[in-house]
Design a protein around this motif. Structure first.
Motif, short mmCIF file in Angstrom:
data_model
loop_
_atom_site.label_atom_id
_atom_site.label_comp_id
_atom_site.label_asym_id
_atom_site.label_seq_id
_atom_site.Cartn_x
_atom_site.Cartn_y
_atom_site.Cartn_z
N HIS A 279 0.81 -1.22 0.00
CA HIS A 279 0.00 0.00 0.00
C HIS A 279 0.85 1.27 0.00
CE1 HIS A 279 -2.93 -3.01 1.45
NE2 HIS A 279 -3.82 -2.24 0.88
N GLY A 280 2.11 1.15 -0.21
CA GLY A 280 2.93 2.35 -0.21
C GLY A 280 4.21 2.15 -0.98
N GLU A 281 4.97 3.19 -1.10
CA GLU A 281 6.25 3.13 -1.81
C GLU A 281 7.36 3.18 -0.78
OE1 GLU A 281 5.94 6.46 -4.42
OE2 GLU A 281 5.12 5.23 -6.03
N PHE A 282 8.32 2.28 -0.92
CA PHE A 282 9.36 2.16 0.08
C PHE A 282 10.76 2.36 -0.50
CE2 PHE A 282 5.74 -0.03 1.79
CZ PHE A 282 5.75 0.33 3.14
N VAL A 283 10.88 2.30 -1.80
CA VAL A 283 12.20 2.40 -2.42
C VAL A 283 12.45 3.84 -2.87
CG1 VAL A 283 13.63 1.62 -4.33
CG2 VAL A 283 12.11 0.01 -3.18
N ASP A 284 13.53 4.43 -2.37
CA ASP A 284 13.89 5.78 -2.79
C ASP A 284 14.73 5.78 -4.05
OD1 ASP A 284 12.69 7.42 -0.70
OD2 ASP A 284 14.07 6.40 0.64
N ALA A 285 15.46 4.69 -4.29
CA ALA A 285 16.24 4.56 -5.52
C ALA A 285 16.56 3.10 -5.74
CB ALA A 285 17.53 5.38 -5.44
N VAL A 286 16.75 2.74 -7.00
CA VAL A 286 17.17 1.39 -7.36
C VAL A 286 18.58 1.46 -7.94
CG1 VAL A 286 16.79 -0.57 -8.91
CG2 VAL A 286 14.84 0.53 -7.80
N ALA A 287 19.47 0.64 -7.41
CA ALA A 287 20.83 0.54 -7.96
C ALA A 287 20.91 -0.75 -8.76
CB ALA A 287 21.86 0.54 -6.84
N HIS A 288 20.87 -0.62 -10.08
CA HIS A 288 20.94 -1.81 -10.93
C HIS A 288 22.33 -2.43 -10.88
CE1 HIS A 288 16.97 -1.57 -12.76
NE2 HIS A 288 17.13 -0.26 -12.83
N GLU A 289 23.35 -1.60 -10.67
CA GLU A 289 24.72 -2.07 -10.47
C GLU A 289 25.24 -1.46 -9.18
OE1 GLU A 289 25.82 -4.33 -12.36
OE2 GLU A 289 24.35 -4.17 -13.99
N PHE A 290 26.18 -2.12 -8.55
CA PHE A 290 26.63 -1.66 -7.23
C PHE A 290 27.21 -0.25 -7.29
CE2 PHE A 290 29.14 -1.43 -3.38
CZ PHE A 290 28.29 -2.02 -2.45
N PHE A 291 27.93 0.07 -8.36
CA PHE A 291 28.56 1.38 -8.44
C PHE A 291 27.52 2.50 -8.51
CE2 PHE A 291 30.88 4.88 -10.53
CZ PHE A 291 31.96 4.98 -9.64
N ASP A 292 26.31 2.19 -8.94
CA ASP A 292 25.25 3.20 -8.97
C ASP A 292 25.02 3.80 -7.58
OD1 ASP A 292 24.87 2.65 -11.64
OD2 ASP A 292 23.10 1.40 -11.34
N ILE A 293 25.31 3.03 -6.54
CA ILE A 293 25.05 3.48 -5.17
C ILE A 293 25.80 4.77 -4.87
CG2 ILE A 293 25.38 2.91 -2.73
CD1 ILE A 293 24.92 -0.06 -3.57
#
Length: 385
Positions: free
Chosen positions: A328-342
Protein backbone atom coordinates in the motif's frame (compact mmCIF):
# COMPACT_ATOMS: atom_id res chain seq x y z
CA UNK A 1 21.52 3.95 -13.55
CA UNK A 2 19.38 5.10 -16.48
CA UNK A 3 17.33 8.27 -16.98
CA UNK A 4 14.09 6.49 -16.17
CA UNK A 5 15.43 5.57 -12.75
CA UNK A 6 16.42 9.18 -12.08
CA UNK A 7 12.97 10.40 -13.08
CA UNK A 8 11.30 7.77 -10.93
CA UNK A 9 13.43 8.63 -7.91
CA UNK A 10 12.22 12.23 -8.08
CA UNK A 11 8.62 11.07 -7.91
CA UNK A 12 9.05 9.43 -4.53
CA UNK A 13 8.23 11.25 -1.32
CA UNK A 14 11.90 11.39 -0.39
CA UNK A 15 12.63 14.39 1.84
CA UNK A 16 14.70 17.01 0.08
CA UNK A 17 17.59 18.69 1.86
CA UNK A 18 18.82 15.80 4.01
CA UNK A 19 22.57 15.29 4.10
CA UNK A 20 23.92 11.76 3.88
CA UNK A 21 25.49 11.05 7.25
CA UNK A 22 25.08 7.32 7.91
CA UNK A 23 25.09 4.55 5.30
CA UNK A 24 24.43 0.91 6.16
CA UNK A 25 24.64 -2.10 3.89
CA UNK A 26 23.14 -5.53 3.92
CA UNK A 27 25.95 -7.94 3.02
CA UNK A 28 24.75 -11.23 1.54
CA UNK A 29 23.67 -10.81 -2.09
CA UNK A 30 24.28 -7.08 -1.78
CA UNK A 31 28.07 -6.88 -1.54
CA UNK A 32 28.81 -10.46 -2.54
CA UNK A 33 27.20 -13.61 -3.91
CA UNK A 34 25.98 -15.60 -0.93
CA UNK A 35 25.54 -19.04 -2.42
CA UNK A 36 29.06 -19.15 -3.82
CA UNK A 37 30.73 -18.00 -0.61
CA UNK A 38 28.74 -20.40 1.58
CA UNK A 39 29.45 -23.28 -0.80
CA UNK A 40 33.18 -22.55 -0.67
CA UNK A 41 33.09 -22.54 3.14
CA UNK A 42 31.06 -25.76 3.27
CA UNK A 43 33.53 -27.45 0.93
CA UNK A 44 36.44 -26.28 3.08
CA UNK A 45 34.76 -27.72 6.18
CA UNK A 46 34.14 -31.03 4.41
CA UNK A 47 37.82 -31.23 3.43
CA UNK A 48 38.90 -30.36 6.97
CA UNK A 49 36.74 -33.13 8.43
CA UNK A 50 37.91 -35.65 5.83
CA UNK A 51 41.53 -34.99 6.76
CA UNK A 52 40.93 -35.21 10.52
CA UNK A 53 40.99 -38.29 12.72
CA UNK A 54 39.51 -39.27 16.06
CA UNK A 55 42.84 -39.18 17.89
CA UNK A 56 43.45 -42.90 17.44
CA UNK A 57 44.23 -42.69 13.75
CA UNK A 58 40.69 -43.44 12.61
CA UNK A 59 39.15 -41.06 10.04
CA UNK A 60 36.27 -38.91 11.25
CA UNK A 61 33.02 -40.46 10.04
CA UNK A 62 30.52 -37.98 8.58
CA UNK A 63 27.41 -39.75 7.22
CA UNK A 64 26.11 -36.68 5.34
CA UNK A 65 27.25 -33.17 4.54
CA UNK A 66 27.20 -30.99 7.64
CA UNK A 67 24.88 -28.44 6.03
CA UNK A 68 22.26 -31.13 5.42
CA UNK A 69 22.40 -32.35 9.01
CA UNK A 70 22.10 -28.72 10.13
CA UNK A 71 18.74 -28.52 8.41
CA UNK A 72 17.56 -31.67 10.17
CA UNK A 73 18.61 -30.41 13.61
CA UNK A 74 16.97 -27.05 12.99
CA UNK A 75 13.66 -28.58 11.97
CA UNK A 76 13.78 -30.81 15.04
CA UNK A 77 14.16 -27.86 17.43
CA UNK A 78 13.40 -24.52 15.78
CA UNK A 79 12.90 -22.75 19.10
CA UNK A 80 16.47 -23.46 20.19
CA UNK A 81 17.90 -21.58 17.22
CA UNK A 82 15.27 -18.80 17.12
CA UNK A 83 14.73 -18.20 20.86
CA UNK A 84 13.26 -14.69 20.57
CA UNK A 85 10.99 -15.32 17.59
CA UNK A 86 7.34 -15.67 18.60
CA UNK A 87 6.14 -17.11 15.31
CA UNK A 88 7.37 -20.35 13.77
CA UNK A 89 10.62 -19.22 12.17
CA UNK A 90 11.58 -20.20 8.66
CA UNK A 91 15.35 -20.01 9.06
CA UNK A 92 17.72 -20.13 12.03
CA UNK A 93 19.00 -16.99 13.72
CA UNK A 94 21.75 -18.56 15.83
CA UNK A 95 23.73 -19.89 12.89
CA UNK A 96 27.03 -20.28 14.73
CA UNK A 97 25.45 -22.37 17.46
CA UNK A 98 23.58 -24.52 14.93
CA UNK A 99 26.69 -25.29 12.90
CA UNK A 100 28.74 -26.00 16.02
CA UNK A 101 26.00 -28.19 17.49
CA UNK A 102 25.80 -30.14 14.24
CA UNK A 103 29.51 -30.91 14.22
CA UNK A 104 29.28 -31.95 17.89
CA UNK A 105 26.32 -34.19 17.08
CA UNK A 106 28.26 -35.99 14.35
CA UNK A 107 31.32 -36.42 16.54
CA UNK A 108 29.35 -37.78 19.49
CA UNK A 109 26.90 -40.04 17.64
CA UNK A 110 29.16 -41.31 14.86
CA UNK A 111 32.64 -41.13 16.36
CA UNK A 112 32.24 -41.71 20.10
CA UNK A 113 33.57 -38.33 21.21
CA UNK A 114 32.79 -37.06 24.70
CA UNK A 115 30.75 -33.86 24.89
CA UNK A 116 33.74 -31.79 26.01
CA UNK A 117 36.07 -33.20 23.37
CA UNK A 118 33.46 -32.82 20.65
CA UNK A 119 32.93 -29.16 21.51
CA UNK A 120 36.66 -28.43 21.42
CA UNK A 121 36.98 -30.06 18.00
CA UNK A 122 33.80 -28.39 16.70
CA UNK A 123 35.06 -24.93 17.64
CA UNK A 124 38.26 -25.50 15.67
CA UNK A 125 36.27 -26.84 12.72
CA UNK A 126 33.95 -23.83 12.83
CA UNK A 127 36.97 -21.51 12.75
CA UNK A 128 38.06 -23.27 9.56
CA UNK A 129 34.61 -22.72 8.07
CA UNK A 130 34.58 -19.05 9.06
CA UNK A 131 38.02 -18.38 7.63
CA UNK A 132 37.05 -20.10 4.40
CA UNK A 133 33.86 -18.08 4.11
CA UNK A 134 35.61 -14.76 4.59
CA UNK A 135 38.41 -15.90 2.30
CA UNK A 136 35.96 -16.68 -0.50
CA UNK A 137 34.18 -13.34 -0.37
CA UNK A 138 36.74 -11.41 -2.44
CA UNK A 139 36.30 -13.92 -5.26
CA UNK A 140 32.56 -13.33 -5.33
CA UNK A 141 32.15 -9.59 -4.77
CA UNK A 142 29.72 -7.59 -6.82
CA UNK A 143 31.54 -5.58 -9.51
CA UNK A 144 33.36 -2.45 -8.28
CA UNK A 145 32.49 -2.90 -4.60
CA UNK A 146 35.77 -1.59 -3.19
CA UNK A 147 35.82 1.30 -5.65
CA UNK A 148 32.27 2.24 -4.66
CA UNK A 149 32.93 2.06 -0.92
CA UNK A 150 36.07 4.14 -1.31
CA UNK A 151 34.21 6.79 -3.28
CA UNK A 152 31.51 7.03 -0.62
CA UNK A 153 34.07 7.27 2.17
CA UNK A 154 36.22 9.90 0.49
CA UNK A 155 33.63 12.15 -1.17
CA UNK A 156 30.77 12.41 1.33
CA UNK A 157 31.17 14.26 4.61
CA UNK A 158 29.10 16.42 6.94
CA UNK A 159 30.77 19.26 8.86
CA UNK A 160 34.10 17.77 7.77
CA UNK A 161 33.16 14.44 9.35
CA UNK A 162 33.24 11.48 6.92
CA UNK A 163 30.04 9.52 6.52
CA UNK A 164 29.60 6.66 8.98
CA UNK A 165 29.40 3.29 7.25
CA UNK A 166 28.13 0.04 8.71
CA UNK A 167 26.69 -3.38 7.95
CA UNK A 168 23.33 -4.80 9.06
CA UNK A 169 23.12 -8.47 8.18
CA UNK A 170 21.29 -11.69 8.97
CA UNK A 171 24.46 -13.65 8.23
CA UNK A 172 27.54 -14.15 10.37
CA UNK A 173 30.10 -12.49 8.13
CA UNK A 174 31.96 -9.39 9.27
CA UNK A 175 33.61 -7.09 6.69
CA UNK A 176 36.16 -6.01 9.30
CA UNK A 177 37.70 -9.48 8.88
CA UNK A 178 38.32 -8.84 5.18
CA UNK A 179 41.37 -6.66 4.61
CA UNK A 180 40.08 -5.00 1.45
CA UNK A 181 36.73 -4.07 3.06
CA UNK A 182 37.70 -3.34 6.67
CA UNK A 183 38.67 0.34 6.14
CA UNK A 184 35.15 1.16 4.98
CA UNK A 185 33.08 -0.27 7.83
CA UNK A 186 32.78 1.43 11.21
CA UNK A 187 30.48 -1.20 12.70
CA UNK A 188 28.69 -4.44 11.87
CA UNK A 189 25.44 -5.74 13.38
CA UNK A 190 24.67 -9.43 12.93
CA UNK A 191 21.16 -10.70 13.60
CA UNK A 192 22.77 -13.48 15.62
CA UNK A 193 24.11 -10.96 18.15
CA UNK A 194 20.63 -9.45 18.57
CA UNK A 195 18.73 -12.74 18.71
CA UNK A 196 16.29 -11.97 15.89
CA UNK A 197 16.52 -11.53 12.13
CA UNK A 198 15.49 -8.68 9.90
CA UNK A 199 12.87 -7.26 9.36
CA UNK A 200 12.55 -7.11 13.17
CA UNK A 201 13.19 -3.51 14.22
CA UNK A 202 15.46 -4.66 17.05
CA UNK A 203 18.19 -5.38 14.52
CA UNK A 204 18.05 -1.81 13.22
CA UNK A 205 17.81 -0.36 16.72
CA UNK A 206 21.06 -2.13 17.57
CA UNK A 207 22.61 -0.57 14.46
CA UNK A 208 21.57 2.87 15.73
CA UNK A 209 23.20 2.19 19.09
CA UNK A 210 26.40 1.04 17.42
CA UNK A 211 26.47 4.11 15.18
CA UNK A 212 26.11 6.47 18.13
CA UNK A 213 28.89 4.70 20.05
CA UNK A 214 31.22 4.84 17.06
CA UNK A 215 30.40 8.51 16.52
CA UNK A 216 31.13 9.31 20.16
CA UNK A 217 34.42 7.45 19.94
CA UNK A 218 35.48 9.13 16.69
CA UNK A 219 34.69 12.58 18.09
CA UNK A 220 36.27 11.88 21.50
CA UNK A 221 32.96 12.89 23.10
CA UNK A 222 33.80 16.51 22.32
CA UNK A 223 30.10 17.37 22.23
CA UNK A 224 29.36 15.56 25.47
CA UNK A 225 28.60 11.98 26.33
CA UNK A 226 25.46 10.05 27.11
CA UNK A 227 24.95 6.31 27.40
CA UNK A 228 22.95 5.28 24.35
CA UNK A 229 22.07 1.99 26.07
CA UNK A 230 19.97 3.99 28.54
CA UNK A 231 17.72 5.30 25.76
CA UNK A 232 14.45 3.40 25.30
CA UNK A 233 13.55 1.95 21.91
CA UNK A 234 10.73 4.39 21.18
CA UNK A 235 12.98 7.40 21.71
CA UNK A 236 15.74 5.73 19.73
CA UNK A 237 13.46 5.27 16.72
CA UNK A 238 12.65 8.96 16.89
CA UNK A 239 16.21 10.06 16.16
CA UNK A 240 16.37 8.41 12.74
CA UNK A 241 15.55 10.27 9.57
CA UNK A 242 16.48 10.51 5.90
CA UNK A 243 20.11 11.29 6.76
CA UNK A 244 20.46 7.52 7.34
CA UNK A 245 20.47 5.42 4.16
CA UNK A 246 20.12 1.65 4.20
CA UNK A 247 21.03 -0.43 1.16
CA UNK A 248 20.03 -4.02 0.53
CA UNK A 249 18.70 -6.64 -1.86
CA UNK A 250 15.73 -7.95 0.14
CA UNK A 251 12.55 -5.97 -0.44
CA UNK A 252 10.99 -7.00 2.88
CA UNK A 253 13.95 -7.31 5.25
CA UNK A 254 15.95 -4.35 3.96
CA UNK A 255 13.74 -1.91 2.10
CA UNK A 256 10.41 -2.08 3.93
CA UNK A 257 12.02 -2.59 7.34
CA UNK A 258 14.41 0.36 6.91
CA UNK A 259 11.64 2.61 5.64
CA UNK A 260 9.64 1.75 8.76
CA UNK A 261 12.59 3.22 10.67
CA UNK A 262 12.28 6.41 8.57
CA UNK A 263 15.54 5.75 6.75
CA UNK A 264 16.05 6.36 3.05
CA UNK A 265 16.51 3.21 1.03
CA UNK A 266 18.40 1.99 -2.01
CA UNK A 267 17.28 -1.30 -3.51
CA UNK A 268 20.53 -2.96 -4.67
CA UNK A 269 19.46 -5.52 -7.25
CA UNK A 270 22.67 -6.16 -9.15
CA UNK A 271 23.22 -9.65 -7.74
CA UNK A 272 19.57 -10.70 -7.47
CA UNK A 273 17.89 -8.99 -10.40
CA UNK A 274 17.93 -12.00 -12.71
CA UNK A 275 16.57 -14.23 -9.96
CA UNK A 276 13.73 -11.81 -9.23
CA UNK A 277 12.86 -11.57 -12.89
CA UNK A 278 13.02 -15.36 -13.20
CA UNK A 279 10.44 -15.64 -10.44
CA UNK A 280 8.11 -13.07 -11.95
CA UNK A 281 8.54 -13.52 -15.68
CA UNK A 282 9.46 -17.13 -16.39
CA UNK A 283 8.47 -16.89 -20.03
CA UNK A 284 11.01 -14.20 -20.85
CA UNK A 285 13.90 -15.35 -23.03
CA UNK A 286 17.12 -15.83 -21.04
CA UNK A 287 19.17 -13.91 -23.58
CA UNK A 288 17.12 -10.78 -22.95
CA UNK A 289 17.11 -10.87 -19.14
CA UNK A 290 20.58 -9.53 -18.52
CA UNK A 291 20.17 -6.67 -20.94
CA UNK A 292 16.60 -5.84 -19.98
CA UNK A 293 16.09 -2.44 -18.38
CA UNK A 294 12.91 -1.20 -16.82
CA UNK A 295 11.89 1.84 -14.87
CA UNK A 296 11.55 1.60 -11.11
CA UNK A 297 7.75 1.45 -11.08
CA UNK A 298 7.72 -1.57 -13.38
CA UNK A 299 10.48 -3.28 -11.44
CA UNK A 300 8.79 -2.77 -8.08
CA UNK A 301 5.53 -4.05 -9.49
CA UNK A 302 7.28 -7.29 -10.39
CA UNK A 303 9.01 -7.51 -7.00
CA UNK A 304 5.74 -6.84 -5.19
CA UNK A 305 4.15 -9.69 -7.12
CA UNK A 306 6.94 -11.99 -6.01
CA UNK A 307 6.71 -10.89 -2.37
CA UNK A 308 2.93 -11.23 -2.31
CA UNK A 309 3.20 -14.82 -3.52
CA UNK A 310 5.25 -15.82 -0.46
CA UNK A 311 3.71 -17.48 2.56
CA UNK A 312 4.46 -14.62 4.90
CA UNK A 313 3.31 -16.57 7.95
CA UNK A 314 6.57 -18.52 7.80
CA UNK A 315 8.70 -15.38 7.95
CA UNK A 316 10.06 -13.69 11.05
CA UNK A 317 8.31 -11.33 13.47
CA UNK A 318 5.91 -8.89 11.91
CA UNK A 319 6.32 -10.16 8.35
CA UNK A 320 2.60 -10.14 7.59
CA UNK A 321 2.29 -6.55 8.82
CA UNK A 322 5.28 -5.49 6.76
CA UNK A 323 3.87 -7.16 3.66
CA UNK A 324 0.50 -5.49 4.07
CA UNK A 325 2.16 -2.09 4.32
CA UNK A 326 4.50 -2.78 1.42
CA UNK A 327 1.56 -3.37 -0.89
CA UNK A 328 0.00 0.00 0.00
CA UNK A 329 2.93 2.35 -0.21
CA UNK A 330 6.25 3.13 -1.81
CA UNK A 331 9.36 2.16 0.08
CA UNK A 332 12.20 2.40 -2.42
CA UNK A 333 13.89 5.78 -2.79
CA UNK A 334 16.24 4.56 -5.52
CA UNK A 335 17.17 1.39 -7.36
CA UNK A 336 20.83 0.54 -7.96
CA UNK A 337 20.94 -1.81 -10.93
CA UNK A 338 24.72 -2.07 -10.47
CA UNK A 339 26.63 -1.66 -7.23
CA UNK A 340 28.56 1.38 -8.44
CA UNK A 341 25.25 3.20 -8.97
CA UNK A 342 25.05 3.48 -5.17
CA UNK A 343 27.86 6.02 -4.95
CA UNK A 344 26.29 8.16 -7.67
CA UNK A 345 22.90 8.11 -5.94
CA UNK A 346 24.41 9.08 -2.58
CA UNK A 347 26.53 11.86 -4.08
CA UNK A 348 23.49 13.28 -5.86
CA UNK A 349 21.41 13.23 -2.67
CA UNK A 350 24.18 14.82 -0.65
CA UNK A 351 24.83 17.54 -3.23
CA UNK A 352 21.10 18.20 -3.42
CA UNK A 353 21.00 18.69 0.35
CA UNK A 354 23.91 21.13 0.29
CA UNK A 355 22.24 23.18 -2.44
CA UNK A 356 18.90 23.08 -0.66
CA UNK A 357 20.38 24.23 2.65
CA UNK A 358 22.23 27.08 1.00
CA UNK A 359 18.93 28.35 -0.34
CA UNK A 360 17.13 28.16 2.96
CA UNK A 361 16.65 31.49 4.64
CA UNK A 362 14.70 30.36 7.65
CA UNK A 363 15.98 27.56 9.85
CA UNK A 364 13.24 25.62 11.57
CA UNK A 365 14.31 24.63 15.07
CA UNK A 366 13.13 21.29 16.51
CA UNK A 367 10.36 21.38 19.06
CA UNK A 368 11.75 21.51 22.62
CA UNK A 369 9.31 18.76 23.58
CA UNK A 370 10.69 16.38 20.96
CA UNK A 371 13.92 14.68 22.10
CA UNK A 372 16.56 14.75 19.39
CA UNK A 373 19.80 12.80 19.35
CA UNK A 374 22.34 13.83 16.75
CA UNK A 375 24.05 10.63 15.62
CA UNK A 376 27.06 12.47 14.27
CA UNK A 377 27.25 15.21 16.89
CA UNK A 378 25.68 13.96 20.16
CA UNK A 379 24.07 16.50 22.49
CA UNK A 380 25.70 17.51 25.74
CA UNK A 381 23.22 15.58 27.82
CA UNK A 382 21.06 12.54 27.41
CA UNK A 383 17.61 13.30 25.99
CA UNK A 384 14.75 13.01 28.44
CA UNK A 385 12.73 9.87 27.99
Amino acid sequence: MNDKDNDSNKLHNRPIGSHVRVVTFDLDNTLWKTSETISAANDALAIYLSKSDDGDGNPIKVPERIEKIMGELFRADRRKYCPLVKQRCKSPVLLTQLRTDTICYVLETENGFSTERALSFAERAFDEWTQARHGAILDHLAPRVVETLDKIRTTISYNNIPVLMGAVTDGNSDPSRIEALAPYFDFCVNAESVGVSKPDSRVYLEAIRRAVKVSQSKNNNKNGYFNIDDIDDETLEGIIGPYWIHIGDDFLKDIVAAKEMKMRTIFAVGLVRDKLLDNTNTEKDDSNKKDAKMDMAEFLQKVSSQVSSQNVLTLEIGASDYLAKSLHGEFVDAVAHEFFDISTILEDWHAEAITSREREKNVIEPSPTSPVINVIEPPLTSPKT
